[in-house]
Design a protein around this motif. Structure first.
Motif, PDB file in Angstrom:
ATOM      1  N   LEU A 326      12.611  -9.244   7.595  1.00 47.76           N
ATOM      2  CA  LEU A 326      10.873  -9.314   7.840  1.00 47.76           C
ATOM      3  C   LEU A 326      10.327  -9.371   6.740  1.00 47.76           C
ATOM      4  CD1 LEU A 326      10.800  -6.230  10.522  1.00 47.76           C
ATOM      5  CD2 LEU A 326      11.094  -8.695  11.079  1.00 47.76           C
ATOM      6  N   LEU A 327       8.682  -9.350   6.875  1.00 48.97           N
ATOM      7  CA  LEU A 327       8.154 -10.187   5.674  1.00 48.97           C
ATOM      8  C   LEU A 327       6.961  -8.847   5.290  1.00 48.97           C
ATOM      9  CD1 LEU A 327       7.727 -12.539   3.873  1.00 48.97           C
ATOM     10  CD2 LEU A 327       6.185 -13.432   5.374  1.00 48.97           C
ATOM     11  N   VAL A 328       6.993  -8.562   4.025  1.00 49.67           N
ATOM     12  CA  VAL A 328       5.791  -7.700   3.644  1.00 49.67           C
ATOM     13  C   VAL A 328       5.013  -8.345   2.674  1.00 49.67           C
ATOM     14  CG1 VAL A 328       5.170  -5.460   2.403  1.00 49.67           C
ATOM     15  CG2 VAL A 328       6.915  -5.468   4.143  1.00 49.67           C
ATOM     16  N   ILE A 329       3.679  -8.673   2.749  1.00 52.83           N
ATOM     17  CA  ILE A 329       2.968  -9.326   1.696  1.00 52.83           C
ATOM     18  C   ILE A 329       2.086  -8.549   1.230  1.00 52.83           C
ATOM     19  CG2 ILE A 329       1.533 -11.383   1.740  1.00 52.83           C
ATOM     20  CD1 ILE A 329       2.667 -12.468   4.126  1.00 52.83           C
ATOM     21  N   PRO A 330       1.995  -8.360  -0.450  1.00 50.01           N
ATOM     22  CA  PRO A 330       0.871  -7.992  -0.987  1.00 50.01           C
ATOM     23  C   PRO A 330      -0.185  -8.949  -1.160  1.00 50.01           C
ATOM     24  CG  PRO A 330       2.641  -8.538  -2.407  1.00 50.01           C
ATOM     25  CD  PRO A 330       2.905  -8.957  -1.215  1.00 50.01           C
ATOM     26  N   VAL A 331      -1.601  -8.650  -0.886  1.00 43.57           N
ATOM     27  CA  VAL A 331      -2.578  -9.432  -1.091  1.00 43.57           C
ATOM     28  C   VAL A 331      -3.818  -8.936  -2.168  1.00 43.57           C
ATOM     29  CG1 VAL A 331      -2.562 -10.247   1.320  1.00 43.57           C
ATOM     30  CG2 VAL A 331      -4.047  -8.547   1.027  1.00 43.57           C
ATOM     31  N   LYS A 332      -4.635  -9.512  -2.556  1.00 38.56           N
ATOM     32  CA  LYS A 332      -5.531  -9.075  -3.737  1.00 38.56           C
ATOM     33  C   LYS A 332      -6.201  -8.000  -3.259  1.00 38.56           C
ATOM     34  CE  LYS A 332      -9.152 -10.902  -6.713  1.00 38.56           C
ATOM     35  NZ  LYS A 332      -9.895 -12.181  -7.109  1.00 38.56           N
ATOM     36  N   ALA A 333      -6.438  -6.965  -3.731  1.00 35.43           N
ATOM     37  CA  ALA A 333      -7.196  -5.699  -3.371  1.00 35.43           C
ATOM     38  C   ALA A 333      -8.664  -5.595  -3.516  1.00 35.43           C
ATOM     39  CB  ALA A 333      -6.334  -4.548  -4.168  1.00 35.43           C
TER      40      ALA A 333
END
Length: 397
Positions: A326-333
């Motif tokens: 599966l996919l875990v995406i970190p985005v700009k906080a």
């Protein structure tokens, strides 16, 4: 793909004594090699070999790198014969640990971030030694064959996954006994499932009021294991403080305190694993903020942040997602709590304001709004776009 399984070890009294002796000798060698590196660093940090105004400086010597320090091990076994009892690759791994810690201090990691100056380790803080290579079939039933230690009993509470090979093995001494960590590898497991559903996507906003809030408005309560255990920890800590330093009674109290802290850590870890599993059963893509947890933990919220364990949870979530394809995406906080999830307008809010109100008519909980913003940002992430492209191409074929 690499993963790690940890098991409880049940060594005999003779094997436990030998493990403790190995740890003591590895600790001494680690400190000696680290001191050799510091000696070079202090004498050779400047390329100039003489100062005409003061005095002659000592000759520059070669940098004690990994290979030069590794070559000193045969001589070490001649001058200190008891080091011959340790498996050779375990000693070589000590040299590697010194290299990694010193390189992070001078050069930084792969991202260029430098660590602090390495510290000499007292005996009670050197708890692990590693076998860098393990033979096939080293695990036979509930016994593992560790070179020069013999066959040690293992509590196999779960079997090894099929198709995985044991690459390394680490023996760790904790407050309640000995543990074995096996690093497993399988090159046949895909990184991401080809049939991943991009519609099963959510964003999670980490918080201290609730552990996290999803884009669908679901919340998970923080269990606060440390705060609940503070009363008991305070009693045991006072018991340690009142004991005479160096006495056997103080050592027993320290061991009891360590067991209490480990109990709290185990409860938190169990909560993280179960919460990550529940998330991954519902969604194929999970987005979260790329938080500066180290910076936040230095603020007045440090106790609550450490008690929640955001960093450990996100690491567990990422690893379990990789194992499941599966996919875990970190985005700009930055700005997730100030941005409106409906129209994108910036709506300034102070920390105590827990409700989001926008002129466009959007009215919802502050954390719920932030979770939706995080989800919307993940849709434009390169990893998500690449997955959509690969998924559409596989479906067309």
């Amino acid at each position: 793909m690499r993963t790690a399984y940890q098991y409880r070890l049940r060594p005999t009294k003779q094997q436990a004594t030998e493990i403790d002796r190995w740890l003591s000798m590895c600790c001494a060698q680690y400190n000696y090699l680290l001191a050799d590196r510091f000696n070079w660093y202090e004498q050779n940090r400047c390329p100039v070999n003489a100062c005409p105004l003061v005095c002659h400086l000592p000759e520059l010597r070669d940098n004690p790198d990994y290979y030069s320090q590794k070559k000193t091990l045969p001589e070490l076994k001649k001058t200190h014969s008891h080091y011959g009892d340790i498996y050779s690759q375990v000693l070589q791994d000590v040299v590697k640990r010194v290299k990694v810690s010193f390189d992070r201090f001078l050069k930084g990691d792969s991202n260029g971030k430098r660590s602090g100056k390495p510290r000499f380790k007292p005996r009670n803080r050197y708890r692990t030694f590693t076998y860098p290579q393990m033979k096939d079939g080293c695990l036979q039933g509930n016994l593992i064959d560790l070179p020069k230690l013999g066959k040690v009993k293992v509590i196999l509470h779960r079997p090894l996954p099929d198709g995985f090979k044991v690459k390394t093995a680490s023996v760790t001494k904790k407050v309640d006994g000995y543990y074995l960590t096996l690093s497993l590898e399988d090159s046949t497991v895909p990184e991401i499932k080809p049939n991943i559903n991009p519609e099963l996507i959510t964003g999670i906003d980490m918080g201290l009021k609730e552990f996290f809030t999803t884009a669908e408005g679901e919340t998970v309560t923080i269990p606060q294991h440390y705060r609940k255990a503070q009363k008991r920890l305070r009693v045991v800590q006072k018991r340690v403080s009142r004991r005479k330093k160096g006495s056997n009674r103080r050592q027993k109290a320290v061991k009891q305190l360590g067991k209490q802290h480990k109990k709290v850590a185990d409860k938190r870890k169990d909560f993280h694993f179960k919460t990550a599993k529940n998330l991954l059963q519902k969604y194929d893509v999970i987005a979260h903020e790329d938080l500066n947890i180290r910076g936040i933990s230095r603020s007045r919220l440090s106790k609550s942040v450490h008690d929640a364990g955001w960093g450990n949870f996100l690491s567990i979530l990422t690893n379990k997602a990789e194992n499941a394809g599966l996919l875990v995406i970190p985005v700009k906080a930055s700005g997730t709590t100030q941005e409106c999830s409906s129209c994108g307008t910036k709506v300034p809010k102070k920390l105590h304001e827990r409700w989001h109100e926008c002129s466009c008519g959007c009215s919802l909980d502050r954390d719920h709004n932030a979770a939706i913003v995080i989800k919307n940002r993940s849709v434009g992430h390169p990893d998500f776009k690449a997955q959509l492209m690969s998924g559409s191409s596989s479906r067309s074929h």
